[in-house]
Design an enzyme around this catalytic site. Structure first.
Site, mmCIF file in Angstrom:
data_model
loop_
_atom_site.group_PDB
_atom_site.id
_atom_site.type_symbol
_atom_site.label_atom_id
_atom_site.label_comp_id
_atom_site.label_asym_id
_atom_site.label_seq_id
_atom_site.Cartn_x
_atom_site.Cartn_y
_atom_site.Cartn_z
ATOM 1 C CD GLN A 48 50.190 38.292 45.842
ATOM 2 O OE1 GLN A 48 50.791 39.364 45.795
ATOM 3 N NE2 GLN A 48 50.751 37.159 45.481
ATOM 4 C CG ASN A 49 45.446 35.801 41.283
ATOM 5 O OD1 ASN A 49 46.417 36.552 41.306
ATOM 6 N ND2 ASN A 49 45.530 34.527 40.964
ATOM 7 C CG HIS A 106 46.060 42.266 46.499
ATOM 8 N ND1 HIS A 106 47.167 41.930 45.756
ATOM 9 C CD2 HIS A 106 46.540 42.652 47.731
ATOM 10 C CE1 HIS A 106 48.266 42.091 46.492
ATOM 11 N NE2 HIS A 106 47.903 42.514 47.690
ATOM 12 C CB CYS A 152 28.975 52.347 48.495
ATOM 13 S SG CYS A 152 28.255 53.998 48.579
ATOM 14 C CB CYS A 171 25.619 52.713 46.206
ATOM 15 S SG CYS A 171 25.605 51.490 47.537
#
Ligand code: BJW
Length: 244
Positions: free
Chosen positions: A100-101, A118, A126, A145
């Site tokens: 999840q890090n 995550h 973008c 971008c």
């Protein structure tokens, strides 16, 4: 842990889930501990798409500060990250590490069968062309971008509340095939990750390694409590002594 799993002599297929607790001893704050990130920042402001729409400068600043911390030479993968990379390198069965890090400490320790569900702090996405690009320095609300050149369309490549975590199909397939599920350094407060143990517990062995009992601690077959740098290398030694 009964690692030869219901009498089967084949090495178990492993899925490992990690959370902020595994990086705490590398110097990164967790979210929900007393000195955690959510004690200093409102979730609604910095971890929701609505917060970003309201105040992109505040949100970019929050992630810029965390990116700067990740560049600090004192922040390095610790013995727990390294042990998981070693387990992956020597494991004879299927292996998937789901983190999840958004930090890159598992990557830097050498893990490669790795999903950042995550997102990743050192990447940007973008909103116009959807390209995901490297962003290891500061972003501003005006940043352009690198792919399409649009200015003001880059957001951190992270998953906020209300957004779908990444690679859920691949994670679901690995959970369906796993014989051993291990949860490390996570409070079990955030779904869908917090629900993985319930998905697998009817047919896989489950183990929690955490500083303290998580919200779903009672759902695991076994729970060991202490620091990740102590517990994880011990777990990996046990597994490799038996199956490596
Ligand atoms: C140590 C240690 C040491 C410390 N050694 N241990 C009502 C019910 C159910 C669900 C919902 C609901 N209302 C809304 C939802 C959904 C929502 C949710 O779960 N909300 C809850 C708050 C209830 N979830 C979502 O919105 C997710 N998306 C979603 O559900 O999409 C729909 C969907 C449907 C069906 C299938 C799939 C999807 C998205 C969640 C996004 C979370 N984003 C964040 C921010 C990411 C970017 C960033 O980093 O800024 O992710 S929030 C934050 O929490 C971050 C973390 O990854 C996540 C989990 O935190 P973690 O890692 O567990 O950290 P802590 O601090 O909580 O715990 C650390 C633990 O370590 C503690 O237990 C310590 O004791 C321990 N520890 N030192 C070992 N040295």
């Amino acid at each position: 842990m009964d690692a030869d799993l219901r009498g089967d002599m084949k090495p178990p297929n492993i899925v490992i889930l990690t959370g902020a607790g595994i990086s705490q001893e590398s110097g990164l704050h967790t979210f929900r501990d007393g000195d955690g990130l959510w004690a200093k920042h409102r979730i609604e402001d910095v971890a929701t798409p609505e917060g970003f729409a309201r105040n992109p400068a505040l949100v970019q600043g929050f992630y810029n500060a965390r990116r700067a911390q990740l560049r600090d030479p004192a922040v390095q993968p610790n013995a727990a990250h390294q042990a998981l990379a070693e387990l992956e390198a020597h494991w004879p069965g299927e292996f998937l590490l789901v983190t999840q890090n958004i930090d890159n400490l598992h990557d830097r320790a050498g893990s490669s069968r790795l999903i950042h569900m995550h997102g990743e702090l050192a990447k940007a996405r973008c909103l116009r062309c959807h390209a995901v690009t490297v962003a290891d320095g500061d972003l501003t609300p005006e940043s352009a971008c690198p792919e399409c050149g649009a200015a003001g369309k880059l957001r951190p490549h992270v998953v906020w509340f209300g957004e779908m975590p990444l690679q859920m199909e691949r994670i679901g397939a690995a959970l369906d095939a796993c014989d051993l599920f291990v949860s490390i350094g996570t409070s079990g407060a955030v779904y869908p990750a917090a629900g993985f143990v319930q998905e697998v517990r009817h047919r896989a062995d489950t183990l929690e390694l955490n500083l303290e009992p998580s919200e779903g601690s009672h759902l695991f077959d076994e729970a060991r409590h202490g620091h990740a740098t102590q517990l994880v290398p011990g777990f990996v030694r046990e597994m490799l002594a038996k199956w490596g």
